[in-house]
Write an enzyme that holds these catalytic residues in place. Structure first.
Site, mmCIF file in Angstrom:
data_model
loop_
_atom_site.group_PDB
_atom_site.id
_atom_site.type_symbol
_atom_site.label_atom_id
_atom_site.label_comp_id
_atom_site.label_asym_id
_atom_site.label_seq_id
_atom_site.Cartn_x
_atom_site.Cartn_y
_atom_site.Cartn_z
ATOM 1 N N ASP A 103 -2.297 5.820 -5.054
ATOM 2 C CA ASP A 103 -2.530 4.926 -3.921
ATOM 3 C C ASP A 103 -2.830 3.503 -4.380
ATOM 4 O O ASP A 103 -3.951 3.190 -4.768
ATOM 5 C CB ASP A 103 -3.693 5.472 -3.082
ATOM 6 C CG ASP A 103 -3.973 4.616 -1.866
ATOM 7 O OD1 ASP A 103 -3.170 3.708 -1.567
ATOM 8 O OD2 ASP A 103 -5.011 4.836 -1.220
ATOM 9 N N ASP A 163 0.820 -1.213 0.000
ATOM 10 C CA ASP A 163 0.000 0.000 0.000
ATOM 11 C C ASP A 163 0.853 1.262 0.000
ATOM 12 O O ASP A 163 1.488 1.593 1.002
ATOM 13 C CB ASP A 163 -0.906 -0.039 1.242
ATOM 14 C CG ASP A 163 -1.833 1.161 1.306
ATOM 15 O OD1 ASP A 163 -2.107 1.764 0.249
ATOM 16 O OD2 ASP A 163 -2.293 1.493 2.412
#
Ligand SMILES: *[C@@H]1O[C@H](CO)[C@@H](O)[C@H](O)[C@H]1NC(C)=O
Ligand SMILES: *[C@@H]1O[C@H](CO)[C@@H](O)[C@H](O)[C@H]1NC(C)=O
Ligand SMILES: *[C@@H]1O[C@H](CO)[C@@H](O)[C@H](O)[C@H]1NC(C)=O
Ligand SMILES: *[C@@H]1O[C@H](CO)[C@@H](O)[C@H](O)[C@H]1NC(C)=O
Ligand SMILES: *[C@@H]1O[C@H](CO)[C@@H](O)[C@H](O)[C@H]1NC(C)=O
Ligand SMILES: *[C@@H]1O[C@H](CO)[C@@H](O)[C@H](O)[C@H]1NC(C)=O
Length: 501
Positions: A279, A72
């Protein structure tokens, strides 16, 4: 879980060189993931059969215990679920779990102090802050790394946040709130020379992507890499502006739709300069309301729940595209096929039929414009934390098995970068941050959803009846006329709104 598409570890670790080139597995996950970490705001997770997670293999403890965790770029902590936690005890932790009682190096540094929230009310993972030995994809052992071990919470798999250490979950064991992250340790142990890595998610049908810690793989993109200086994050919950960038916000300066006949329509206003965060932990792309509404109405999408939009599954055959440009009119452009934004069939809570497919693009959530996986699969991105910059180029799909690695050296130069595009961006504020996109809700007729009328030409391929995207079920009742657009009937597929995990 639907699939288990894990891939062999094909690379070995060249200890003489300061980089780590690793395969990235991909697997379907039952829920749409939104992993842009908030300091305090909790997070809604919507159920979505198309959610995808990009995962990496790590080990925790001595002797090492194997786990896979979501990679992430939107958060900065590594945490894993404890084997004794509720989700793991009920057999849901199919990415693996960590059993502290079997590790000789387990050291609790803050009992009960770990609590990370992603997106959505009531969603958190909480437990202990501990020091442990960690390896990442076969790296040398990284001793005394601070990680979270979740004893309770919403998620049944861990996350490796590879963002800025200044964006770590609070409170944490560091006096100043910033403990050395896994990336900090990788740099201080000489595994990488600079806190920089390149991420290649690969195309949607690919089973493997790659992450290059401390390196760039020149086979994965076309054209030149162009650098973009990072923009400041929005103010925190106390209204304080960060002094330096602490997330991968870049300046999005135009969004253009190209229909199947080659006609272009600018979706963004003139002088657009929107800060948008790259992201990998968010599966969808969340655009500002104005741009999203122009796009959604152009393709005839309908709102079928909280931040959920539905289109005919046959759009997965269209050759229309969306072009995102960054950093100004001379900046780099990334072209994303519409076909790669069409997700699995919308979960139908009202009948056994299924049909319409999820559009992998929506309006902002919590005022954030997020370039998630439905954008990132088309881009090759070098994330350079040390110098507050990224470099970006159009990705070439299907290149999982090739490589030509160039190490990212100490300093500021990114190999392959030809220029920098410097336009600065602003965050959403006021109504633009809180309002909803002007996109009609689906009308429901019996068990079917009536889609909107597209104004863009999407091509013959997008109208062929019987075209099936991902997922199962009949789509034979989906039809669309290109010359005389008309309402499309989507075989019953209403999302039952947000589902909190
Ligand atoms: C992770 O490890 C498993 C088990 O050894 C292996 O099958 C898989 O290919 C690995 N995945 C990645 C992405 O390295
Ligand atoms: C974790 O934080 C969330 C949101 O701030 C809160 O609702 C929850 O009670 C906390 N959980 C624990 C175990 O501290
Ligand atoms: C990590 O700890 C092990 C065991 O104590 C030790 O052999 C190794 O040298 C340590 N690694 C580093 C980089 O300090
Ligand atoms: C916080 O303290 C750690 C040492 O505990 C140090 O490495 C780090 O640079 C400090 N960070 C900031 C932002 O002051
Ligand atoms: C994936 O899709 C692309 C086109 O969208 C195609 O060219 C390629 O062959 C596909 N790859 C696989 C592994 O199916
Ligand atoms: C889309 O495909 C059609 C043929 O099916 C072709 O005529 C058209 O030029 C293509 N459009 C684009 C934008 O590539």
């Amino acid at each position: 879980m639907l699939l288990s598409t894990l891939f062999p570890l094909v690379s070995t670790i060249p200890l003489s060189l300061a980089y780590l080139h690793l395969p990235l597995g991909r697997r379907a996950h039952a829920s749409r993931s939104l992993l842009s970490k908030r300091q305090d705001l909790p997070i809604p997770i919507t159920q979505n059969t198309n959610g995808q997670e990009y995962i990496i293999n790590i080990t925790i403890g001595t002797p090492p215990q194997d786990l896979s965790v979501t990679l992430d770029t939107g958060s900065s902590d590594l945490w894993v679920p404890a084997t004794s936690s509720q989700p793991c005890k009920s057999g849901k932790c199919d990415f693996g779990s960590f059993d502290p009682s079997k590790s000789s190096t387990y050291d609790i540094v803050n009992q009960g102090g770990f609590n990370i929230s992603y997106v959505g009310p009531g969603d958190y993972d909480a437990g202990n802050w501990v020091q442990e030995s960690v390896t990442v994809g076969g790296s040398p052992i990284i001793n005394n790394t601070i990680i979270g071990v979740a004893l309770q919470g919403a998620d049944n798999h861990g996350v490796m946040g590879i963002g800025f250490d200044t964006d770590e979950a609070q409170p944490n064991p560091a006096q100043n709130g910033t403990y050395p992250s896994v990336l900090d340790h990788m740099q201080s142990q000489g595994i990488i020379d600079r806190k920089a890595y390149s991420l290649y998610l690969n195309e949607p049908n690919a089973t493997q992507g790659q992450i290059c810690f401390g390196c760039v793989d020149t086979t994965k993109y076309t054209g030149n890499l162009v650098a973009l200086p990072l923009q400041l994050s929005p103010p925190d919950e106390n209204g304080n502006m960060p002094q330096t960038p602490n997330a991968f916000y870049v300046t999005l300066t135009s969004v253009v739709f190209t229909d199947s006949t080659g006609v272009t329509t600018r979706l963004s206003p003139d002088d657009y300069a929107q800060s948008a965060v790259l992201d990998s932990g968010t599966s969808e792309t969340l655009l500002s309301n104005d741009v999203f509404a122009a796009f959604a109405n152009g393709v005839g999408a309908v709102n079928t729940g909280s931040e959920t939009y539905t289109v005919p599954c046959s759009y997965s055959n269209s050759n229309a595209t969306v072009t995102y440009q960054f950093g100004g009119s001379d900046g780099p452009s990334i072209v994303v096929p519409l076909s790669e934004m069409i997700g699995g069939q919308t979960v139908n809570h009202f009948s056994a039929k299924s049909g319409g497919c999820d559009l992998g693009v929506a309006g902002p959530i919590d005022g954030q414009v997020i370039l998630g996986d439905t954008f990132l699969r088309s881009a090759y991105v070098v994330y350079d934390i040390s110098n507050y910059q990224v470099a970006i180029a159009q990705a070439v799909g299907g290149k999982a098995s090739t490589s030509s690695i160039v190490q990212v050296p100490v300093g500021t130069t990114i190999p392959g970068v030809s220029s920098t595009a410097t336009a600065s961006g602003t965050q959403l504020s006021g109504y633009a941050a809180t309002g909803a996109p002007d996109v009609p809700s689906a009308s429901v007729s019996g068990n079917t959803v009536l889609a909107g009328t597209p104004s863009f030409s999407l091509g013959a391929a997008a109208t062929s009846s019987g075209a099936v995207a991902t997922g199962a079920g009949s789509t034979s009742n989906i039809a669309m006329a290109t010359t005389a657009p008309q309402a499309v009937i989507l075989g019953a597929g209403l999302m039952a709104g947000a589902l909190l995990l």
